[in-house]
Write a protein that holds these residues in place. Sequence first.
Motif, PDB file in Angstrom:
ATOM      1  N   ALA A  46      -1.672  15.083  12.621  1.00 40.09           N
ATOM      2  CA  ALA A  46      -1.100  15.442  11.325  1.00 40.09           C
ATOM      3  C   ALA A  46       0.284  14.843  11.147  1.00 40.09           C
ATOM      4  N   ILE A  47       1.115  14.924  12.167  1.00 42.01           N
ATOM      5  CA  ILE A  47       2.473  14.409  12.043  1.00 42.01           C
ATOM      6  C   ILE A  47       2.481  12.883  11.992  1.00 42.01           C
ATOM      7  N   VAL A  48       1.557  12.238  12.700  1.00 44.37           N
ATOM      8  CA  VAL A  48       1.460  10.774  12.642  1.00 44.37           C
ATOM      9  C   VAL A  48       0.994  10.331  11.254  1.00 44.37           C
ATOM     10  N   MET A  49       0.029  11.042  10.695  1.00 38.70           N
ATOM     11  CA  MET A  49      -0.433  10.701   9.346  1.00 38.70           C
ATOM     12  C   MET A  49       0.666  10.930   8.316  1.00 38.70           C
ATOM     13  N   PHE A  50       1.449  11.985   8.482  1.00 38.87           N
ATOM     14  CA  PHE A  50       2.557  12.241   7.567  1.00 38.87           C
ATOM     15  C   PHE A  50       3.608  11.139   7.667  1.00 38.87           C
ATOM     16  N   LEU A  51       3.957  10.745   8.884  1.00 42.66           N
ATOM     17  CA  LEU A  51       4.936   9.675   9.077  1.00 42.66           C
ATOM     18  C   LEU A  51       4.427   8.356   8.507  1.00 42.66           C
ATOM     19  N   THR A  52       3.164   8.043   8.753  1.00 44.41           N
ATOM     20  CA  THR A  52       2.574   6.813   8.218  1.00 44.41           C
ATOM     21  C   THR A  52       2.544   6.842   6.693  1.00 44.41           C
ATOM     22  N   GLY A  53       2.194   7.988   6.136  1.00 46.87           N
ATOM     23  CA  GLY A  53       2.178   8.124   4.681  1.00 46.87           C
ATOM     24  C   GLY A  53       3.554   7.953   4.071  1.00 46.87           C
ATOM     25  N   LEU A  54       4.561   8.535   4.702  1.00 43.31           N
ATOM     26  CA  LEU A  54       5.932   8.355   4.209  1.00 43.31           C
ATOM     27  C   LEU A  54       6.344   6.883   4.236  1.00 43.31           C
ATOM     28  N   LEU A  55       6.003   6.208   5.317  1.00 45.67           N
ATOM     29  CA  LEU A  55       6.348   4.785   5.413  1.00 45.67           C
ATOM     30  C   LEU A  55       5.622   3.964   4.355  1.00 45.67           C
ATOM     31  N   LEU A  56       4.362   4.294   4.098  1.00 43.97           N
ATOM     32  CA  LEU A  56       3.616   3.570   3.066  1.00 43.97           C
ATOM     33  C   LEU A  56       4.150   3.855   1.668  1.00 43.97           C
ATOM     34  N   THR A  57       4.578   5.100   1.415  1.00 46.17           N
ATOM     35  CA  THR A  57       5.106   5.388   0.087  1.00 46.17           C
ATOM     36  C   THR A  57       6.465   4.740  -0.146  1.00 46.17           C
ATOM     37  N   VAL A  58       7.188   4.408   0.914  1.00 44.02           N
ATOM     38  CA  VAL A  58       8.418   3.633   0.725  1.00 44.02           C
ATOM     39  C   VAL A  58       8.058   2.299   0.078  1.00 44.02           C
ATOM     40  N   LEU A  59       7.042   1.639   0.599  1.00 43.99           N
ATOM     41  CA  LEU A  59       6.610   0.354   0.052  1.00 43.99           C
ATOM     42  C   LEU A  59       6.062   0.507  -1.363  1.00 43.99           C
ATOM     43  N   THR A  60       5.191   1.484  -1.574  1.00 47.59           N
ATOM     44  CA  THR A  60       4.598   1.631  -2.912  1.00 47.59           C
ATOM     45  C   THR A  60       5.628   2.094  -3.948  1.00 47.59           C
ATOM     46  N   ASP A  61       6.609   2.905  -3.533  1.00 45.91           N
ATOM     47  CA  ASP A  61       7.655   3.306  -4.471  1.00 45.91           C
ATOM     48  C   ASP A  61       8.502   2.116  -4.897  1.00 45.91           C
ATOM     49  N   ILE A  62       8.803   1.237  -3.965  1.00 48.46           N
ATOM     50  CA  ILE A  62       9.558   0.023  -4.309  1.00 48.46           C
ATOM     51  C   ILE A  62       8.777  -0.793  -5.326  1.00 48.46           C
ATOM     52  N   ILE A  63       7.475  -0.931  -5.108  1.00 44.12           N
ATOM     53  CA  ILE A  63       6.645  -1.697  -6.039  1.00 44.12           C
ATOM     54  C   ILE A  63       6.585  -1.011  -7.402  1.00 44.12           C
ATOM     55  N   HIS A  64       6.356   0.304  -7.417  1.00 41.36           N
ATOM     56  CA  HIS A  64       6.278   1.019  -8.696  1.00 41.36           C
ATOM     57  C   HIS A  64       7.583   0.925  -9.485  1.00 41.36           C
ATOM     58  N   ILE A  65       8.697   1.146  -8.805  1.00 41.80           N
ATOM     59  CA  ILE A  65       9.978   1.126  -9.513  1.00 41.80           C
ATOM     60  C   ILE A  65      10.287  -0.274 -10.021  1.00 41.80           C
ATOM     61  N   SER A  66      10.015  -1.288  -9.219  1.00 38.40           N
ATOM     62  CA  SER A  66      10.352  -2.650  -9.649  1.00 38.40           C
ATOM     63  C   SER A  66       9.425  -3.154 -10.752  1.00 38.40           C
ATOM     64  N   VAL A  67       8.156  -2.794 -10.715  1.00 36.57           N
ATOM     65  CA  VAL A  67       7.219  -3.287 -11.721  1.00 36.57           C
ATOM     66  C   VAL A  67       7.360  -2.523 -13.039  1.00 36.57           C
ATOM     67  N   PHE A  68       7.565  -1.223 -12.986  1.00 35.30           N
ATOM     68  CA  PHE A  68       7.561  -0.403 -14.193  1.00 35.30           C
ATOM     69  C   PHE A  68       8.953  -0.059 -14.716  1.00 35.30           C
ATOM     70  N   TYR A  69       9.986  -0.677 -14.179  1.00 36.69           N
ATOM     71  CA  TYR A  69      11.344  -0.436 -14.683  1.00 36.69           C
ATOM     72  C   TYR A  69      11.466  -1.064 -16.068  1.00 36.69           C
TER      73      TYR A  69
END
Length: 110
Positions: A46-69
Amino acid sequence: AIILVHWLLTVWGCMNGMFPASYAWGNFSVLAVGIWAIVQRDSLDAIVMFLTGLLLTVLTDIIHISVFYPPNNYLSDEKRFSIGMAIFSLLLKPVSCYLVYRMYRERGGE
């Protein structure tokens, strides 16, 4: 505290409807895995999946903010607040990843 802060910032980031549904789905699903990691204290998965998910959302948040700004002339106060909270959430995620990694080490991960 990590879950609560990111939940609040994600809710505020999604307030305006400027970001697509994938922004909300990605962040809220990772927070759901974080709740699972809190409930099952003995689970390393569970903690590994949470850490991996957080790391992946860093990348997807950068993409979302840059594309939809939006362009500057289309920024209302509500959009500025929503974007600001999304950026603040993105800036806090590396700190959260570090804290979750420490939790992983405390649970016996190597």
